[in-house]
Design a protein around this motif. Structure first.
Motif, mmCIF file in Angstrom:
data_model
loop_
_atom_site.group_PDB
_atom_site.id
_atom_site.type_symbol
_atom_site.label_atom_id
_atom_site.label_comp_id
_atom_site.label_asym_id
_atom_site.label_seq_id
_atom_site.Cartn_x
_atom_site.Cartn_y
_atom_site.Cartn_z
ATOM 1 N N ASP A 141 -83.543 -16.544 38.357
ATOM 2 C CA ASP A 141 -83.150 -15.473 37.440
ATOM 3 C C ASP A 141 -83.906 -15.570 36.123
ATOM 4 N N MET A 142 -84.093 -16.784 35.628
ATOM 5 C CA MET A 142 -84.811 -16.955 34.367
ATOM 6 C C MET A 142 -86.279 -16.561 34.524
ATOM 7 N N GLU A 143 -86.851 -16.805 35.689
ATOM 8 C CA GLU A 143 -88.232 -16.383 35.953
ATOM 9 C C GLU A 143 -88.346 -14.860 35.894
ATOM 10 N N MET A 170 -83.971 -24.351 31.876
ATOM 11 C CA MET A 170 -84.533 -23.259 32.669
ATOM 12 C C MET A 170 -85.648 -22.543 31.906
ATOM 13 N N TYR A 171 -85.439 -22.322 30.625
ATOM 14 C CA TYR A 171 -86.472 -21.669 29.811
ATOM 15 C C TYR A 171 -87.731 -22.525 29.756
ATOM 16 N N VAL A 173 -88.780 -24.761 31.928
ATOM 17 C CA VAL A 173 -89.466 -24.790 33.224
ATOM 18 C C VAL A 173 -90.176 -23.457 33.470
ATOM 19 N N VAL A 174 -89.572 -22.340 33.083
ATOM 20 C CA VAL A 174 -90.251 -21.044 33.202
ATOM 21 C C VAL A 174 -91.515 -21.039 32.355
ATOM 22 N N ALA A 175 -91.427 -21.529 31.118
ATOM 23 C CA ALA A 175 -92.601 -21.598 30.247
ATOM 24 C C ALA A 175 -93.704 -22.411 30.908
ATOM 25 N N GLU A 176 -93.320 -23.525 31.492
ATOM 26 C CA GLU A 176 -94.265 -24.393 32.193
ATOM 27 C C GLU A 176 -94.925 -23.648 33.355
ATOM 28 N N LYS A 177 -94.126 -22.913 34.120
ATOM 29 C CA LYS A 177 -94.664 -22.175 35.263
ATOM 30 C C LYS A 177 -95.604 -21.052 34.827
ATOM 31 N N LEU A 178 -95.357 -20.502 33.613
ATOM 32 C CA LEU A 178 -96.213 -19.439 33.093
ATOM 33 C C LEU A 178 -97.441 -19.979 32.365
ATOM 34 N N VAL A 534 -83.537 -31.008 33.613
ATOM 35 C CA VAL A 534 -84.812 -30.345 33.918
ATOM 36 C C VAL A 534 -85.177 -30.529 35.382
ATOM 37 N N GLN A 535 -84.998 -31.739 35.900
ATOM 38 C CA GLN A 535 -85.328 -31.995 37.308
ATOM 39 C C GLN A 535 -84.392 -31.232 38.246
ATOM 40 N N ALA A 536 -83.117 -31.130 37.888
ATOM 41 C CA ALA A 536 -82.178 -30.360 38.714
ATOM 42 C C ALA A 536 -82.553 -28.876 38.713
ATOM 43 N N VAL A 537 -82.960 -28.370 37.562
ATOM 44 C CA VAL A 537 -83.393 -26.975 37.447
ATOM 45 C C VAL A 537 -84.620 -26.728 38.312
ATOM 46 N N ARG A 538 -85.587 -27.653 38.282
ATOM 47 C CA ARG A 538 -86.801 -27.502 39.100
ATOM 48 C C ARG A 538 -86.466 -27.443 40.588
ATOM 49 N N ALA A 539 -85.374 -28.108 40.973
ATOM 50 C CA ALA A 539 -84.948 -28.086 42.381
ATOM 51 C C ALA A 539 -84.129 -26.836 42.705
ATOM 52 N N TYR A 540 -83.966 -25.950 41.723
ATOM 53 C CA TYR A 540 -83.210 -24.698 41.846
ATOM 54 C C TYR A 540 -81.709 -24.921 42.012
ATOM 55 N N ALA A 541 -81.209 -26.011 41.386
ATOM 56 C CA ALA A 541 -79.759 -26.133 41.245
ATOM 57 C C ALA A 541 -79.283 -25.008 40.326
#
Length: 563
Positions: A141-143, A170-171, A173-178, A534-541
């Motif tokens: 959702d944040m993505e 979540m924010y 990790v989204v920044a990192e992905k972008l 952060v690690q839990a978020v990356r796993a899509y918890a």
């Protein structure tokens, strides 16, 4: 006085109660009930009043006149419209619309389930998904929320408190992905749990455990996100709960004192986290009272950081704050009148030196703002910034006998509250004893009693009422958002690795159960929860799963009734 005999002073509102003095003459007060004299002169300032000691220059301690030497000439206030509704997809489109129309920053409003740490398909979420903000359940959702937005070029504020570390992760990790660099992204995390216990009541965990999570973000942010404010200490919601301007000022700044105390006990250095402490104030209807509040706030914070905490970095002394116009002042009756209210409130915030500003939509007493209402609110800011001329000079009301007197009253009153709170052992103990809650409840009662007696006038409500035509069209959010979020969650849980999610959640629980240790080597504590979140978020918890993992360790808080 002949003039008074010919034209006796008439109170604004009914000639009763707060509008009469002990002699039965008209009495004038601020919105908060502070008596106002007919005329202010040099005699209303201290005998030793002088420019350097009491006022100072802009950009110099004690920052009464502002934290920037050139005011808005060098650094305009950020126009940051608070927005979030329904689904991440719809809010993403609203963000792009606001950016296209001149908004300088984003501000995320989350729905109630997200604020309380529940997923959209949780039974407690029924009827609330997407209603008061955007529904965010997972990294997915944040993505979607920030799709197509350059997070290195825009600042983002997130109004989230008890689950703040989860949504912030979540924010990040989204920044990192972008492809954004964590050291370059900027924005503000509200993350102010103390005002939740005082006013808004959107808490999950007990106070001490919640404070531990807040300090974890301070520690993590100091190392990894140097340009991101890890807290916005919020008086806004204290004022919305019915406090006076002085109570908003005093309780908000003392909340800041409490956060600094807890961070110092962790072993953090004040000049490492101090520059990332920010504040969030209300802009209410009493024009001069609000301006005095902001000016006093800067002066008080500078004094506290220098004298109480020994901060050496001038960036730690400077209070930076966001302002939002008063939602509680908006009326469902004659809603177009709210455009004038928001304009006056926003003007007070600008004359008081705010760094960023949000103006409410005129229809927000009825529903979340429509696109038209959001645009008018943004245009209100732009008219102030580009047409009114008030941004051309720094602190244009500075030196006014009236404004300086009000500013000093605010400052002195705040320190009287600080003495009481110190005697109670700090804000956490005061909250557990119900002190700030009782103070605000009494102030709210007195204001509403005066309004019912017409001693305080609300135009279009208790005076100047009309037979109204049909109400304007409002934004309606039905149950389709909850249904769509539920389907999305079901697909997500099938697609991700549940084994990985559970492994990350167990690691988080182990860290949360440990006592963080102070470090002197520039690294964060091994028990800091942020890396594990952060690690839990990356796993899509999901938000709910992460908050439930912490609930299992910390428990949930239930407020005890205080009489």
């Amino acid at each position: 006085m002949p003039a008074l005999k010919k034209d006796p002073e008439q109170p604004i509102g009914s000639a009763s109660g707060v509008n009469l003095d002990e002699h039965g003459a008209a009495r004038f007060t601020t919105l908060s009930g502070v008596p106002i004299r007919r005329l202010y002169t040099e005699a209303d300032l201290p005998e030793d009043w002088n420019y350097d000691q009491y006022l100072g220059y802009p950009g110099q301690p004690p920052y009464t006149r502002g934290i920037h030497a050139t005011g808005y000439r060098g650094k305009p206030f950020t126009m940051r419209q608070f927005s979030g509704f329904a689904s991440p997809e719809e809010t993403n489109q609203r963000y792009k619309y606001l950016l296209e129309h001149g908004s300088g920053g984003l501000s995320v409003a989350f729905d109630l389930p997200t604020l309380m740490g529940y997923d959209s398909d949780h039974p407690a979420s029924e009827g609330e998904v997407g209603k008061c903000g955007v529904a965010i359940d997972s990294l997915e959702d944040m993505e979607i929320l920030f799709q197509g937005i350059d997070l290195e070029r825009i600042t983002t504020s997130m109004t989230i408190n008890s689950p703040a570390s989860v949504l912030w992760a979540m924010y990040l990790v989204v920044a990192e992905k972008l492809g954004a660099d964590w050291k370059k992204i900027s924005g503000t995390l509200q993350n102010d749990i103390l005002k939740e216990y005082i006013a808004q009541k959107e808490y999950i965990y007990p106070p001490a455990q919640s404070m531990r999570l807040v300090v974890d973000t301070f520690e993590f942010g100091s190392l990894f996100t140097p340009s991101f404010n890890t807290i916005s200490i919020s008086g806004y919601h204290i004022r919305e709960a019915g406090s006076t301007a002085l109570q908003e000022l005093a309780f908000t700044i003392y909340d800041g004192v409490e956060y600094v105390e807890w961070a110092l006990r962790r072993g953090l250095k004040v000049d490492e986290f101090g520059p990332r402490l920010s504040f969030f104030f209300n802009a209410h209807n009493d024009f001069f009272e609000e301006i005095a509040k902001y000016r006093a706030a800067r002066k008080i914070w500078c004094r506290l950081m220098k004298d109480r905490f020994g901060a050496k970095n001038p960036r730690s002394w400077r209070m930076r704050f966001h302002t939002q116009t008063a939602g509680v002042s908006l009326t469902a009756q004659q809603p177009l009148n709210n455009i004038a209210r928001a304009a006056l409130q926003a003007m007070a915030a600008v004359l008081g030196g705010t760094q960023s500003l949000h103006t409410d939509g005129y229809d927000e007493a009825l529903a979340l703002p429509t696109t038209e209402a959001a645009r008018i609110a943004l245009r209100t800011q732009q008219i102030i910034a580009y047409e009114s001329g008030v941004t051309n000079t720094v602190d244009p009301l500075g030196g006014s006998y009236f404004v300086e007197n009000l500013t000093l009253q605010m400052e002195e009153g705040a320190f009287r509250y600080f003495d009481k709170l110190d005697q109670m052992g700090g804000m956490v103990q005061a909250i557990e004893g119900g002190y700030p809650q009782k103070e605000i409840a009494e102030a709210s009662y007195q204001f509403h009693r005066a309004a019912e007696a017409k001693e305080k006038i609300t135009v279009g409500v208790n005076d100047f009422a009309i037979e109204e035509p049909k109400q304007p069209s409002t934004l309606y959010i039905g149950e389709r958002v909850a249904e769509a979020q539920g389907r999305k969650l079901a697909v997500l849980r099938q697609r991700r690795s549940d084994e990985e999610v559970q492994r990350r959640l167990r690691a988080l629980q182990r860290a949360a159960a440990r006592e963080p240790e102070a470090r002197s080597d520039g690294q964060i504590s091994a028990a800091n929860t942020m890396p594990y979140i952060v690690q839990a978020v990356r796993a899509y918890a999901t938000v709910g799963e992460i908050c439930d993992a912490l609930r299992a360790v910390y428990g949930s808080y239930t407020e005890t009734s205080v009489t």
